[in-house]
Scaffold this motif. Structure first.
Motif, mmCIF file in Angstrom:
data_model
loop_
_atom_site.group_PDB
_atom_site.id
_atom_site.type_symbol
_atom_site.label_atom_id
_atom_site.label_comp_id
_atom_site.label_asym_id
_atom_site.label_seq_id
_atom_site.Cartn_x
_atom_site.Cartn_y
_atom_site.Cartn_z
ATOM 1 N N ARG A 3 28.549 38.208 30.702
ATOM 2 C CA ARG A 3 28.885 38.715 31.946
ATOM 3 C C ARG A 3 29.061 37.634 33.190
ATOM 4 O O ARG A 3 29.837 37.800 34.112
ATOM 5 C CB ARG A 3 28.092 39.734 32.277
ATOM 6 C CG ARG A 3 28.198 40.432 33.564
ATOM 7 C CD ARG A 3 27.222 41.433 33.826
ATOM 8 N NE ARG A 3 27.432 42.081 35.302
ATOM 9 C CZ ARG A 3 26.902 41.509 36.419
ATOM 10 N NH1 ARG A 3 26.277 40.234 36.256
ATOM 11 N NH2 ARG A 3 27.233 42.280 37.667
ATOM 12 N N GLN A 4 28.069 36.630 33.236
ATOM 13 C CA GLN A 4 27.817 35.884 34.310
ATOM 14 C C GLN A 4 29.154 34.877 34.343
ATOM 15 O O GLN A 4 29.747 34.511 35.603
ATOM 16 C CB GLN A 4 26.669 34.903 34.066
ATOM 17 C CG GLN A 4 26.532 33.948 35.178
ATOM 18 C CD GLN A 4 25.084 33.187 35.162
ATOM 19 O OE1 GLN A 4 24.608 33.249 34.026
ATOM 20 N NE2 GLN A 4 24.838 32.391 35.942
ATOM 21 N N CYS B 112 32.187 37.223 35.515
ATOM 22 C CA CYS B 112 31.971 37.644 36.977
ATOM 23 C C CYS B 112 32.266 36.272 37.929
ATOM 24 O O CYS B 112 32.952 36.633 39.120
ATOM 25 C CB CYS B 112 30.617 38.037 37.424
ATOM 26 S SG CYS B 112 30.456 39.578 36.431
ATOM 27 N N PHE C 173 35.874 41.712 36.696
ATOM 28 C CA PHE C 173 34.536 41.908 35.965
ATOM 29 C C PHE C 173 33.434 41.926 36.813
ATOM 30 O O PHE C 173 32.578 42.645 36.386
ATOM 31 C CB PHE C 173 34.788 40.558 35.155
ATOM 32 C CG PHE C 173 35.692 40.646 33.728
ATOM 33 C CD1 PHE C 173 35.405 41.875 32.747
ATOM 34 C CD2 PHE C 173 36.657 39.769 33.476
ATOM 35 C CE1 PHE C 173 36.329 41.646 31.560
ATOM 36 C CE2 PHE C 173 37.443 39.874 32.666
ATOM 37 C CZ PHE C 173 37.232 41.013 31.586
ATOM 38 N N ASP C 174 33.700 41.274 37.923
ATOM 39 C CA ASP C 174 32.438 41.351 38.937
ATOM 40 C C ASP C 174 32.190 42.791 39.231
ATOM 41 O O ASP C 174 31.101 43.090 39.353
ATOM 42 C CB ASP C 174 32.651 40.281 39.837
ATOM 43 C CG ASP C 174 31.584 40.360 41.016
ATOM 44 O OD1 ASP C 174 30.439 40.362 40.676
ATOM 45 O OD2 ASP C 174 31.669 39.825 42.106
ATOM 46 N N THR D 134 31.377 45.515 36.356
ATOM 47 C CA THR D 134 30.154 45.626 35.524
ATOM 48 C C THR D 134 28.949 45.987 36.257
ATOM 49 O O THR D 134 28.175 45.748 35.991
ATOM 50 C CB THR D 134 29.940 44.062 35.001
ATOM 51 O OG1 THR D 134 29.987 43.184 36.038
ATOM 52 C CG2 THR D 134 30.705 43.923 33.616
ATOM 53 N N ARG D 135 29.306 46.329 37.671
ATOM 54 C CA ARG D 135 28.388 46.920 38.422
ATOM 55 C C ARG D 135 27.955 48.301 38.298
ATOM 56 O O ARG D 135 28.936 49.115 37.882
ATOM 57 C CB ARG D 135 28.799 46.495 40.033
ATOM 58 C CG ARG D 135 28.955 45.244 40.409
ATOM 59 C CD ARG D 135 29.453 45.065 41.857
ATOM 60 N NE ARG D 135 29.529 43.756 42.122
ATOM 61 C CZ ARG D 135 29.977 43.359 43.363
ATOM 62 N NH1 ARG D 135 30.351 44.476 44.309
ATOM 63 N NH2 ARG D 135 30.361 42.173 43.541
#
Length: 484
Positions: free
Chosen positions: A27-28, A31, A37-38, A41-42
């Protein structure tokens, strides 16, 4: 496939479902490279609140510590949360082919973890054991990764891999994720046309997921490796490469294509209007207006060109008739080649006569032989502008040519002087040609501002007429529309 540390599973399948690629990524990383994706995924986007994987795990540890009064008897290993507790949650995306229109591309959508998920376990990811740590990666794992990267680089340098029809989406997403992990995308390195198609598809995909900042540099670097091949291709299809250069934020490709577009403007207008950003159209129209103003100033100078007598007086029919004829010939040539052809106002007859129309046509053809011989041959249409409007750019290029024989040569001046038999002598012909050459030198100095070439493309092989349009448009770094 980062099954040891990844927390995002992505499944990309073809529309018929026959082939699919599965990815386990971080994820990092996603994002950092993609705004999509940033955001997705929140918590506020996905609608899922924090589970017991991360914060809950830490809370339970705090409760245990407080129950024992903060005793230090528990080892640091017991107090450290597991990987799943640190990650908090895992995400799963699939390519949705069902809820799209015919003209729209499919998008990734979030799905709950299925039983066949690569993360293991059934149902939701929280069913996985919260107390098992992932096994340490062995040396063989890193050897395999190094071999995989080496193999990918070899395939990329060799010109990419063969893709079956319908599987382009698999390759596009694969290149997108490779780029996010700073690995070279697999793009054709031999055929510039194929490379353009692949780069365009990759850029459009990156635009969908707000990842152009990462992908654009890779595409720019890959295409610039073609060198002269790329610049020749841009000259053939400037509107297409203008759009690609804008998406890739490539100053070199965008500027090269812009110079071609402005030089032929408004030939490319139908291919660009309502297809590019308003800032791009504003830039094109501003540059085209600047070029037209410069061209008008130069043209005004050319109309005012004159010769002088040995006493420094301006040539007139009374003081030097032969030199005045040379000026008249030059101005007639310039007028003929900078004025669009005259189209008849009468509609052609639907029943042409076999005899009545043939004789006038032959007479008109004979009477126009002299004027037609003075006019420039029509330039061949390019693929970018098959129906290009009238342009005087080629005339200015001929006037600025280093070779004075490219127009109004010996045969033309001789034929012109023969129209007056009383003046046609060998000495008068030599003097007449010298005066015409003087006008050509004056014209070459007048058109110098239009002779600058800011293209990377080498124009030496295109002859004195160049590309048929002016390439003196200068594009500064402050002109780029994405920096405005």
């Amino acid at each position: 496939m980062f099954s040891q540390s990844g927390d995002v599973e992505i499944v990309i399948a073809t529309q018929d479902g026959r082939k699919e690629n599965r990815y386990v990524l971080h994820r990092q990383t996603l994002c950092q490279c993609s705004g999509f994706f940033d955001a997705s995924t929140r918590v506020e986007w996905s609608g899922r609140q924090g589970d017991g994987g991360g914060g809950g795990g830490l809370a339970r540890i705090n409760e245990v510590d407080s129950a024992v009064g903060g005793s230090s008897r528990a080892s640091s290993q017991e107090r450290r949360p597991s990987f799943q507790q640190q990650s908090g949650k895992r995400w799963r995306y699939v390519l949705d082919w069902k809820n799209v229109n015919d003209d729209d591309p499919p998008l990734l959508v979030q799905r709950e973890h299925a039983a066949e998920s690569l993360f293991g376990g059934g149902g939701d990811s929280r069913s996985a054991s919260a107390h098992t740590r992932p096994p340490a990666a062995s040396e063989g794992f890193f050897r395999n990764m190094r071999a995989l990267v080496s193999s990918d680089d070899t395939r990329s340098q060799a010109g990419g891999s063969l893709v079956e029809p319908g599987e382009e989406v698999l390759k596009d997403y694969d290149n997108l994720f490779r780029t996010m992990y700073q690995r070279r995308p697999i793009l054709d390195g031999v055929n510039i046309a194929t490379a353009y198609t692949e780069c365009k598809a990759l850029l459009h995909l990156a635009d969908m997921y707000d990842a152009l900042d990462v992908v654009g540099d890779r595409v720019d670097h890959h295409l610039l490796c073609f060198g002269a091949k790329l610049f020749k291709q841009i000259a053939r299809y400037p509107p297409s490469y203008l759009k690609l250069g804008y998406l890739a934020r490539s100053q070199k490709i965008f500027s090269e294509a812009l110079i071609h577009v402005v030089g032929q403007w408004p030939a490319a207008a139908p291919q660009l209007r309502n297809q590019v950003e308003a800032a791009v159209m504003d830039l094109i129209e501003d540059k085209a207006e600047e070029l037209a103003d410069l061209q008008a100033r130069v043209e005004s100078k050319l109309w005012r060109l004159t010769l002088t007598t040995s006493r420094g007086e301006r040539v007139t029919p009374s003081n030097d008739f032969l030199s005045w004829l040379a000026m008249s010939l030059f101005r007639q040539w310039f007028a003929e080649n900078t004025t669009p052809g005259i189209s008849g106002i009468l509609k052609p007859s639907s029943r042409p006569s076999s005899n009545s129309t043939q004789q006038p046509t032959r007479q008109a053809s004979r009477s126009s032989n002299h004027i037609a011989s003075q006019r420039l041959p029509a330039p061949a249409p390019t693929p970018a502008s098959p129906a290009a409007p009238f342009s005087v750019g080629r005339v200015f290029l001929l006037l600025g040519s280093a070779s004075p024989s490219t127009y109004l040569g010996h045969d033309e001046t001789k034929r012109f002087l023969k129209l007056n038999p009383d003046l046609y002598t060998r000495d008068n012909l030599r003097r007449f040609e010298r005066r015409v050459d003087e006008l050509k030198h004056l014209a070459r100095d007048a058109v110098k501002p239009l002779m600058r070439n800011f293209l990377e493309l080498d124009l030496s092989s295109f002859g004195p007429g160049g590309l048929g349009y002016l390439t003196c448009t200068r594009v500064e770094g402050t002109d780029l529309p994405w920096d405005a």
